[in-house]
Every structure is written in C-alpha cells, then in structure tokens.
Design a protein around this motif. Structure first.
Motif, PDB file in Angstrom:
ATOM      1  N   LEU A  24      -6.429  -7.282   1.341  1.00  0.00           N
ATOM      2  CA  LEU A  24      -5.247  -7.089   0.507  1.00  0.00           C
ATOM      3  C   LEU A  24      -4.729  -5.674   0.737  1.00  0.00           C
ATOM      4  O   LEU A  24      -5.474  -4.704   0.571  1.00  0.00           O
ATOM      5  N   THR A  25      -3.487  -5.557   1.162  1.00  0.00           N
ATOM      6  CA  THR A  25      -2.858  -4.253   1.381  1.00  0.00           C
ATOM      7  C   THR A  25      -1.638  -4.154   0.484  1.00  0.00           C
ATOM      8  O   THR A  25      -0.853  -5.112   0.384  1.00  0.00           O
ATOM      9  N   LEU A  26      -1.451  -3.011  -0.167  1.00  0.00           N
ATOM     10  CA  LEU A  26      -0.330  -2.878  -1.087  1.00  0.00           C
ATOM     11  C   LEU A  26       0.117  -1.419  -1.212  1.00  0.00           C
ATOM     12  O   LEU A  26      -0.633  -0.491  -0.908  1.00  0.00           O
ATOM     13  N   ASP A  27       1.352  -1.264  -1.649  1.00  0.00           N
ATOM     14  CA  ASP A  27       1.852   0.058  -2.041  1.00  0.00           C
ATOM     15  C   ASP A  27       2.892  -0.117  -3.134  1.00  0.00           C
ATOM     16  O   ASP A  27       3.546  -1.165  -3.228  1.00  0.00           O
ATOM     17  N   CYS A  28       3.009   0.899  -3.983  1.00  0.00           N
ATOM     18  CA  CYS A  28       3.942   0.855  -5.104  1.00  0.00           C
ATOM     19  C   CYS A  28       4.077   2.256  -5.685  1.00  0.00           C
ATOM     20  O   CYS A  28       3.356   3.183  -5.293  1.00  0.00           O
ATOM     21  N   ASN A  29       4.992   2.417  -6.630  1.00  0.00           N
ATOM     22  CA  ASN A  29       5.119   3.691  -7.323  1.00  0.00           C
ATOM     23  C   ASN A  29       3.829   3.993  -8.070  1.00  0.00           C
ATOM     24  O   ASN A  29       3.200   3.094  -8.638  1.00  0.00           O
ATOM     25  N   GLU A  30       3.445   5.257  -8.056  1.00  0.00           N
ATOM     26  CA  GLU A  30       2.194   5.647  -8.690  1.00  0.00           C
ATOM     27  C   GLU A  30       2.270   5.481 -10.203  1.00  0.00           C
ATOM     28  O   GLU A  30       3.272   5.813 -10.832  1.00  0.00           O
ATOM     29  N   SER A  31       1.194   4.932 -10.784  1.00  0.00           N
ATOM     30  CA  SER A  31       1.127   4.727 -12.233  1.00  0.00           C
ATOM     31  C   SER A  31      -0.327   4.479 -12.617  1.00  0.00           C
ATOM     32  O   SER A  31      -1.069   3.856 -11.841  1.00  0.00           O
ATOM     33  N   PRO A  32      -0.758   4.951 -13.776  1.00  0.00           N
ATOM     34  CA  PRO A  32      -2.139   4.675 -14.199  1.00  0.00           C
ATOM     35  C   PRO A  32      -2.373   3.176 -14.378  1.00  0.00           C
ATOM     36  O   PRO A  32      -1.494   2.451 -14.860  1.00  0.00           O
ATOM     37  N   GLY A  33      -3.546   2.705 -13.950  1.00  0.00           N
ATOM     38  CA  GLY A  33      -3.926   1.322 -14.196  1.00  0.00           C
ATOM     39  C   GLY A  33      -3.820   0.391 -13.014  1.00  0.00           C
ATOM     40  O   GLY A  33      -4.227  -0.784 -13.106  1.00  0.00           O
ATOM     41  N   ILE A  34      -3.306   0.864 -11.872  1.00  0.00           N
ATOM     42  CA  ILE A  34      -3.120  -0.025 -10.719  1.00  0.00           C
ATOM     43  C   ILE A  34      -4.471  -0.509 -10.186  1.00  0.00           C
ATOM     44  O   ILE A  34      -4.677  -1.712  -9.959  1.00  0.00           O
ATOM     45  N   VAL A  35      -5.387   0.426  -9.981  1.00  0.00           N
ATOM     46  CA  VAL A  35      -6.697   0.057  -9.437  1.00  0.00           C
ATOM     47  C   VAL A  35      -7.415  -0.902 -10.383  1.00  0.00           C
ATOM     48  O   VAL A  35      -8.022  -1.891  -9.958  1.00  0.00           O
ATOM     49  N   HIS A  36      -7.326  -0.628 -11.673  1.00  0.00           N
ATOM     50  CA  HIS A  36      -7.960  -1.502 -12.661  1.00  0.00           C
ATOM     51  C   HIS A  36      -7.363  -2.901 -12.615  1.00  0.00           C
ATOM     52  O   HIS A  36      -8.085  -3.905 -12.684  1.00  0.00           O
ATOM     53  N   ALA A  37      -6.034  -2.986 -12.467  1.00  0.00           N
ATOM     54  CA  ALA A  37      -5.370  -4.290 -12.443  1.00  0.00           C
ATOM     55  C   ALA A  37      -5.821  -5.111 -11.241  1.00  0.00           C
ATOM     56  O   ALA A  37      -6.085  -6.319 -11.356  1.00  0.00           O
ATOM     57  N   VAL A  38      -5.920  -4.455 -10.076  1.00  0.00           N
ATOM     58  CA  VAL A  38      -6.350  -5.167  -8.866  1.00  0.00           C
ATOM     59  C   VAL A  38      -7.814  -5.589  -8.986  1.00  0.00           C
ATOM     60  O   VAL A  38      -8.179  -6.726  -8.684  1.00  0.00           O
ATOM     61  N   ALA A  39      -8.654  -4.658  -9.439  1.00  0.00           N
ATOM     62  CA  ALA A  39     -10.088  -4.972  -9.576  1.00  0.00           C
ATOM     63  C   ALA A  39     -10.312  -6.084 -10.598  1.00  0.00           C
ATOM     64  O   ALA A  39     -11.153  -6.973 -10.393  1.00  0.00           O
ATOM     65  N   GLN A  40      -9.562  -6.072 -11.687  1.00  0.00           N
ATOM     66  CA  GLN A  40      -9.711  -7.113 -12.708  1.00  0.00           C
ATOM     67  C   GLN A  40      -9.293  -8.471 -12.170  1.00  0.00           C
ATOM     68  O   GLN A  40      -9.940  -9.494 -12.442  1.00  0.00           O
ATOM     69  N   TYR A  41      -8.207  -8.480 -11.412  1.00  0.00           N
ATOM     70  CA  TYR A  41      -7.758  -9.733 -10.787  1.00  0.00           C
ATOM     71  C   TYR A  41      -8.861 -10.308  -9.900  1.00  0.00           C
ATOM     72  O   TYR A  41      -9.171 -11.509  -9.966  1.00  0.00           O
ATOM     73  N   GLU A  84      -1.559 -16.542  -7.194  1.00  0.00           N
ATOM     74  CA  GLU A  84      -2.040 -16.019  -8.475  1.00  0.00           C
ATOM     75  C   GLU A  84      -1.992 -14.490  -8.533  1.00  0.00           C
ATOM     76  O   GLU A  84      -2.031 -13.911  -9.622  1.00  0.00           O
ATOM     77  N   PHE A  85      -1.902 -13.835  -7.350  1.00  0.00           N
ATOM     78  CA  PHE A  85      -1.754 -12.382  -7.356  1.00  0.00           C
ATOM     79  C   PHE A  85      -0.291 -11.975  -7.539  1.00  0.00           C
ATOM     80  O   PHE A  85      -0.004 -10.849  -7.971  1.00  0.00           O
ATOM     81  N   ALA A  86       0.627 -12.874  -7.243  1.00  0.00           N
ATOM     82  CA  ALA A  86       2.053 -12.552  -7.298  1.00  0.00           C
ATOM     83  C   ALA A  86       2.488 -11.952  -8.641  1.00  0.00           C
ATOM     84  O   ALA A  86       3.245 -10.968  -8.668  1.00  0.00           O
ATOM     85  N   PRO A  87       2.055 -12.486  -9.793  1.00  0.00           N
ATOM     86  CA  PRO A  87       2.459 -11.865 -11.068  1.00  0.00           C
ATOM     87  C   PRO A  87       1.946 -10.432 -11.229  1.00  0.00           C
ATOM     88  O   PRO A  87       2.634  -9.592 -11.811  1.00  0.00           O
ATOM     89  N   VAL A  88       0.744 -10.159 -10.717  1.00  0.00           N
ATOM     90  CA  VAL A  88       0.220  -8.788 -10.777  1.00  0.00           C
ATOM     91  C   VAL A  88       1.099  -7.874  -9.939  1.00  0.00           C
ATOM     92  O   VAL A  88       1.479  -6.778 -10.367  1.00  0.00           O
ATOM     93  N   ALA A  89       1.432  -8.328  -8.726  1.00  0.00           N
ATOM     94  CA  ALA A  89       2.271  -7.532  -7.842  1.00  0.00           C
ATOM     95  C   ALA A  89       3.648  -7.290  -8.456  1.00  0.00           C
ATOM     96  O   ALA A  89       4.200  -6.185  -8.370  1.00  0.00           O
ATOM     97  N   GLN A  90       4.191  -8.305  -9.087  1.00  0.00           N
ATOM     98  CA  GLN A  90       5.508  -8.171  -9.702  1.00  0.00           C
ATOM     99  C   GLN A  90       5.464  -7.177 -10.861  1.00  0.00           C
ATOM    100  O   GLN A  90       6.382  -6.363 -11.040  1.00  0.00           O
ATOM    101  N   GLN A  91       4.410  -7.220 -11.650  1.00  0.00           N
ATOM    102  CA  GLN A  91       4.282  -6.324 -12.795  1.00  0.00           C
ATOM    103  C   GLN A  91       4.304  -4.859 -12.366  1.00  0.00           C
ATOM    104  O   GLN A  91       4.898  -4.009 -13.036  1.00  0.00           O
ATOM    105  N   TRP A  92       3.660  -4.560 -11.212  1.00  0.00           N
ATOM    106  CA  TRP A  92       3.558  -3.172 -10.762  1.00  0.00           C
ATOM    107  C   TRP A  92       4.568  -2.833  -9.661  1.00  0.00           C
ATOM    108  O   TRP A  92       4.536  -1.720  -9.127  1.00  0.00           O
ATOM    109  N   GLY A  93       5.445  -3.762  -9.321  1.00  0.00           N
ATOM    110  CA  GLY A  93       6.462  -3.494  -8.300  1.00  0.00           C
ATOM    111  C   GLY A  93       5.864  -3.232  -6.929  1.00  0.00           C
ATOM    112  O   GLY A  93       6.306  -2.338  -6.206  1.00  0.00           O
TER     113      GLY A  93
END
Length: 301
Positions: A24-41, A84-93
């Motif tokens: 899984l490769t991704l990039d987005c604007n920096e914001s707290p909680g991204i790593v947690h969101a991916v790991a939780q998924y 199922e990852f698409a909503p996570v990606a959409q939430q964090w842009g």
C-alpha cells in the motif's frame, strides 16, 4: 512491525503466499492520525504489517507512506481490500495504490545503438531480480534485434526522422496500449520525445541520462565532463517530462575518475553507473517505493 495483537480470526501465514502479500503506497496532506487510521484498517482486516516506511515533509506539510503487509490465511482479496480502504483514503484525501507484492510491472524498453542498459534489464528481468515483465522492446535501429529475439521478447523497429516523428510516436502509443504497458523505460534511447508524448506518459516513463544531473545536460555529456576536468562521472535516472533532462530525479550513481581518463574512458566507466542507476529506478518504481511530489520524488526504501 506489528500494530498490536491480531484479531482472533486472523492467522499470520508461515508462507506469505498463503494469505497474500500486498503493498500500500499513499500520500496526502499532513495531519495527526494518518498512521493510526491505516494501522487500524489493517488490524480490522486481520492483516500483519511486515514493513512500513513513512516521511513527513515539514516544508510542504505533506505525508508519504509505504506499507508492506500480509493478509491472514483466507483473508480478503485485493479487490475487497481496495474497496474497503477507499473510505479511509477519501477521509484523509489520499492519493493511493494497493497491489499484490508478487505482481510484475509490465514495461516496454526503448533503446538506440548503445545496448548495455538494455542487456542489463533483460538479464535482471529474466533471472527474477527485477519485479518486472519486459513485454516489448522498441528501437529506432535494428542493432539489438538478435539479442531481444534470444530472450523471446517482441522487438519493434520504429525508425525516426524529423518528418516521420509524429507517425513514429503514434505507433509507439499504439504499442503501449496493445501490450498494456505500465512503464516505458528509455534505456539510452537517443531521441527527444515530443511534449504531447511526454504528457501522455507522465509518471510512466523513466529515462537514464549519462551524467550527474543537473550538470552536463543534452548531447555528449561525457565529453562535456572531460572538458571541465571532472573528478567524478555519474548517471541519473529520472521521470520524463517536457523539459529535456529536467524530470524528477529518482536515482543517481557516481564513479571516481581523474585527469588520465580520456573521453572514451569516461564513456566506458560511465556505463556501469548508467546500468546501476536505471536498475534502481525501475526496481523502486515497480515496488511502489516512489511517490512524485512536484518536481521531486520521495523514495521510500
């Protein structure tokens, strides 16, 4: 690393192929909680993190991440994981991509008269060192037809003159579509691509330039280096864009030289640097380690 205990229904396979290994490769604007969101998924889907690389660019406040993970035995398919990852990606842009690790990138190699980079890529692809499938080779000369035929790969001779260049590039794009090419590799292909072609292949074409860019652009860089009395020569692999030898740099290699090296000597030793830089760039692209960031690249190794 592991994000914590696996869910009771998940089981880490002894053989990664039993459950499926993914990138899984991704990039987005920096914001707290991204790593947690991916790991939780991943945890929620019974997945085990094998390796994780991340980088937060503080100057532009942008975040980059690559995760290698294994799905549990009998776990979700790639299509299910993406859906199922698409909503996570959409939430964090997020800009993101999720692929099986064993998947081979379909590449087309373009070459002119110098065949050292072509030969290196053919060998490494044949032996499995590179996670790619060379589906075709295109050249404006017949020089390397026998070599390519020996490897059992289709060879296409497309001559190029100022008058035939538009038709030649149209033929090239037809081949890209026909072979379902994902990456075009210019392995010392000594023709300048048109703005239209570089636009169509944006982010999908890698070139090897035989100098340590941004020094010695254009023709005969080793001769330019000799005239300047350089003490190192190098090679640069970069994505192709409309500006000659100005695309985002992926990989570079240098070799020490001295005043005793003639231009021919510099050409000879530089071939090793060219092969190494291009091999690294193709490998990192195929493994999902490169993320474009403006005119720069982030390589998560």
């Amino acid at each position: 690393m592991s994000t914590g205990p696996l869910t009771p229904s998940a089981k880490v396979p002894a053989n990664p192929q039993e459950g499926g290994s993914f990138i899984l490769t991704l990039d987005c604007n920096e914001s707290p909680g991204i790593v947690h969101a991916v790991a939780q998924y991943l945890l929620d889907h019974g997945c085990y993190i094998v390796d994780i690389k991340q980088f937060g660019d503080q100057l532009v406040r942008h975040f980059f991440m690559r995760v290698h993970f294994i799905a549990g035995v009998g776990g979700p398919s790639p299509e299910d994981l993406r859906q199922e990852f698409a909503p996570v990606a959409q939430q964090w842009g997020m800009n993101w991509r999720l692929e099986p690790q064993v998947r081979k990138e379909r590449i087309m190699v373009m070459v002119s008269k110098f065949g050292h980079c072509l030969n290196d890529l053919l060998f490494r692809a044949r032996t499995g060192e590179l996670p790619v499938e060379i589906v075709a080779v295109v050249s404006n000369h017949e020089t390397h037809r026998d070599l390519v035929d020996w490897h059992g790969i289709p060879f296409h001779h497309i001559p190029v003159t100022p008058e035939t260049k538009p038709a030649a590039e149209a033929e090239l794009l037809t081949l890209v579509e026909e072979y379902k090419v994902e990456l075009v590799v210019l392995a010392r292909y000594m023709q300048v691509l048109s703005d239209n072609l570089t636009s169509v292949l944006s982010g999908r074409a890698i070139n090897i330039h035989h100098s340590f860019l941004p020094s010695f652009k254009g023709a005969k860089p080793y001769h330019q280096a000799y005239d300047r009395g350089v003490k190192t020569v190098g090679a640069t692999a970069h994505y192709v864009n409309a500006e000659l030898d100005e695309g985002p740099i992926i990989a570079q290699q240098v070799i020490d030289v001295d005043h005793t090296f003639s231009p021919a000597d510099l050409v000879a030793v530089g071939k090793d640097a060219e092969c190494k830089a291009l091999t690294n760039a193709v490998r990192w692209h195929a493994e999902g380690r490169i993320i474009l960031s403006g005119n720069r690249t982030v390589v998560l190794r």
